[in-house]
Design a protein around this motif. Structure first.
Motif, PDB file in Angstrom:
ATOM      1  N   VAL A   2      -4.504 -12.796   2.845  1.00 40.74           N
ATOM      2  CA  VAL A   2      -5.081 -11.645   3.530  1.00 40.74           C
ATOM      3  C   VAL A   2      -4.635 -10.381   2.809  1.00 40.74           C
ATOM      4  O   VAL A   2      -3.449 -10.174   2.553  1.00 40.74           O
ATOM      5  CB  VAL A   2      -4.616 -11.611   5.003  1.00 40.74           C
ATOM      6  CG1 VAL A   2      -5.159 -10.377   5.693  1.00 40.74           C
ATOM      7  CG2 VAL A   2      -5.039 -12.863   5.717  1.00 40.74           C
ATOM      8  N   PHE A   3      -5.608  -9.555   2.482  1.00 40.87           N
ATOM      9  CA  PHE A   3      -5.341  -8.315   1.771  1.00 40.87           C
ATOM     10  C   PHE A   3      -5.637  -7.161   2.717  1.00 40.87           C
ATOM     11  O   PHE A   3      -6.781  -6.884   3.041  1.00 40.87           O
ATOM     12  CB  PHE A   3      -6.229  -8.247   0.521  1.00 40.87           C
ATOM     13  CG  PHE A   3      -6.001  -7.029  -0.312  1.00 40.87           C
ATOM     14  CD1 PHE A   3      -4.854  -6.901  -1.075  1.00 40.87           C
ATOM     15  CD2 PHE A   3      -6.927  -6.009  -0.339  1.00 40.87           C
ATOM     16  CE1 PHE A   3      -4.644  -5.783  -1.849  1.00 40.87           C
ATOM     17  CE2 PHE A   3      -6.719  -4.888  -1.108  1.00 40.87           C
ATOM     18  CZ  PHE A   3      -5.581  -4.774  -1.867  1.00 40.87           C
ATOM     19  N   TRP A   8      -1.607  -1.437   2.151  1.00 41.95           N
ATOM     20  CA  TRP A   8      -1.446  -1.036   0.759  1.00 41.95           C
ATOM     21  C   TRP A   8      -1.628   0.468   0.568  1.00 41.95           C
ATOM     22  O   TRP A   8      -0.942   1.084  -0.243  1.00 41.95           O
ATOM     23  CB  TRP A   8      -2.407  -1.810  -0.143  1.00 41.95           C
ATOM     24  CG  TRP A   8      -1.864  -3.161  -0.458  1.00 41.95           C
ATOM     25  CD1 TRP A   8      -2.197  -4.341   0.115  1.00 41.95           C
ATOM     26  CD2 TRP A   8      -0.841  -3.454  -1.405  1.00 41.95           C
ATOM     27  NE1 TRP A   8      -1.455  -5.370  -0.414  1.00 41.95           N
ATOM     28  CE2 TRP A   8      -0.610  -4.849  -1.361  1.00 41.95           C
ATOM     29  CE3 TRP A   8      -0.098  -2.687  -2.285  1.00 41.95           C
ATOM     30  CZ2 TRP A   8       0.334  -5.464  -2.159  1.00 41.95           C
ATOM     31  CZ3 TRP A   8       0.837  -3.320  -3.089  1.00 41.95           C
ATOM     32  CH2 TRP A   8       1.039  -4.698  -3.009  1.00 41.95           C
ATOM     33  N   THR A   9      -2.543   1.077   1.288  1.00 40.46           N
ATOM     34  CA  THR A   9      -2.695   2.528   1.170  1.00 40.46           C
ATOM     35  C   THR A   9      -1.466   3.253   1.713  1.00 40.46           C
ATOM     36  O   THR A   9      -1.045   4.264   1.151  1.00 40.46           O
ATOM     37  CB  THR A   9      -3.953   3.029   1.906  1.00 40.46           C
ATOM     38  OG1 THR A   9      -3.920   2.585   3.256  1.00 40.46           O
ATOM     39  CG2 THR A   9      -5.211   2.546   1.224  1.00 40.46           C
ATOM     40  N   SER A  10      -0.874   2.749   2.778  1.00 39.90           N
ATOM     41  CA  SER A  10       0.344   3.389   3.287  1.00 39.90           C
ATOM     42  C   SER A  10       1.493   3.232   2.291  1.00 39.90           C
ATOM     43  O   SER A  10       2.304   4.146   2.129  1.00 39.90           O
ATOM     44  CB  SER A  10       0.732   2.821   4.650  1.00 39.90           C
ATOM     45  OG  SER A  10       1.127   1.470   4.535  1.00 39.90           O
ATOM     46  N   ARG A  11       1.567   2.112   1.624  1.00 39.07           N
ATOM     47  CA  ARG A  11       2.590   1.930   0.594  1.00 39.07           C
ATOM     48  C   ARG A  11       2.372   2.876  -0.576  1.00 39.07           C
ATOM     49  O   ARG A  11       3.326   3.478  -1.098  1.00 39.07           O
ATOM     50  CB  ARG A  11       2.598   0.491   0.091  1.00 39.07           C
ATOM     51  CG  ARG A  11       3.157  -0.490   1.075  1.00 39.07           C
ATOM     52  CD  ARG A  11       3.111  -1.896   0.528  1.00 39.07           C
ATOM     53  NE  ARG A  11       3.579  -2.849   1.532  1.00 39.07           N
ATOM     54  CZ  ARG A  11       3.511  -4.155   1.407  1.00 39.07           C
ATOM     55  NH1 ARG A  11       2.990  -4.682   0.307  1.00 39.07           N
ATOM     56  NH2 ARG A  11       3.952  -4.931   2.354  1.00 39.07           N
ATOM     57  N   ILE A  12       1.143   3.000  -1.024  1.00 40.90           N
ATOM     58  CA  ILE A  12       0.830   3.884  -2.144  1.00 40.90           C
ATOM     59  C   ILE A  12       1.100   5.336  -1.767  1.00 40.90           C
ATOM     60  O   ILE A  12       1.673   6.095  -2.563  1.00 40.90           O
ATOM     61  CB  ILE A  12      -0.630   3.676  -2.605  1.00 40.90           C
ATOM     62  CG1 ILE A  12      -0.762   2.295  -3.264  1.00 40.90           C
ATOM     63  CG2 ILE A  12      -1.069   4.780  -3.560  1.00 40.90           C
ATOM     64  CD1 ILE A  12      -2.174   1.910  -3.586  1.00 40.90           C
ATOM     65  N   VAL A  13       0.738   5.724  -0.545  1.00 36.10           N
ATOM     66  CA  VAL A  13       1.010   7.089  -0.089  1.00 36.10           C
ATOM     67  C   VAL A  13       2.517   7.325  -0.041  1.00 36.10           C
ATOM     68  O   VAL A  13       3.008   8.385  -0.452  1.00 36.10           O
ATOM     69  CB  VAL A  13       0.352   7.351   1.279  1.00 36.10           C
ATOM     70  CG1 VAL A  13       0.881   8.630   1.911  1.00 36.10           C
ATOM     71  CG2 VAL A  13      -1.149   7.406   1.139  1.00 36.10           C
TER      72      VAL A  13
END
Length: 77
Positions: A2-3, A8-13
C-alpha cells in the motif's frame, strides 16, 4: 504493498521544512559569530602601529633534567 500519498507528502514536507530551518539556523549562527567575534588578530596593522613577535630562543643543550623542566614550564616546549 500500500502506497499512501498522504504519508509520503507529510514526510517530504517534514524533510523540506527541516532542511530550510537547518539552513536558517546555521546561517544565523554564522552571522552571530561574525557579529560578536573580535577583530582579526593577524590582520595588517594600520597607521603607526607595528606588529612585533619574538622568536623563541634555542632550547638548552644541557642534559640536566632541572634545566629541561624549567625550559618546558617557561616556554611550553
Amino acid at each position: 504493498m500500500v502506497f499512501s500519498i498522504r504519508r509520503w507528502t507529510s514526510r517530504i514536507v517534514f524533510i523540506v521544512v527541516f532542511t530550510v530551518l537547518l539552513f536558517v539556523v546555521t546561517g544565523g549562527y554564522r552571522w552571530l559569530a561574525d557579529a560578536i567575534s573580535p577583530i582579526h588578530p593577524y590582520r595588517e596593522p594600520r597607521g603607526a602601529a607595528l606588529k612585533v613577535f619574538v622568536n623563541d630562543p634555542n632550547s638548552p643543550d644541557s642534559k640536566n633534567a632541572a634545566d629541561r623542566l624549567r625550559w618546558f614550564y617557561w616556554y611550553g616546549e
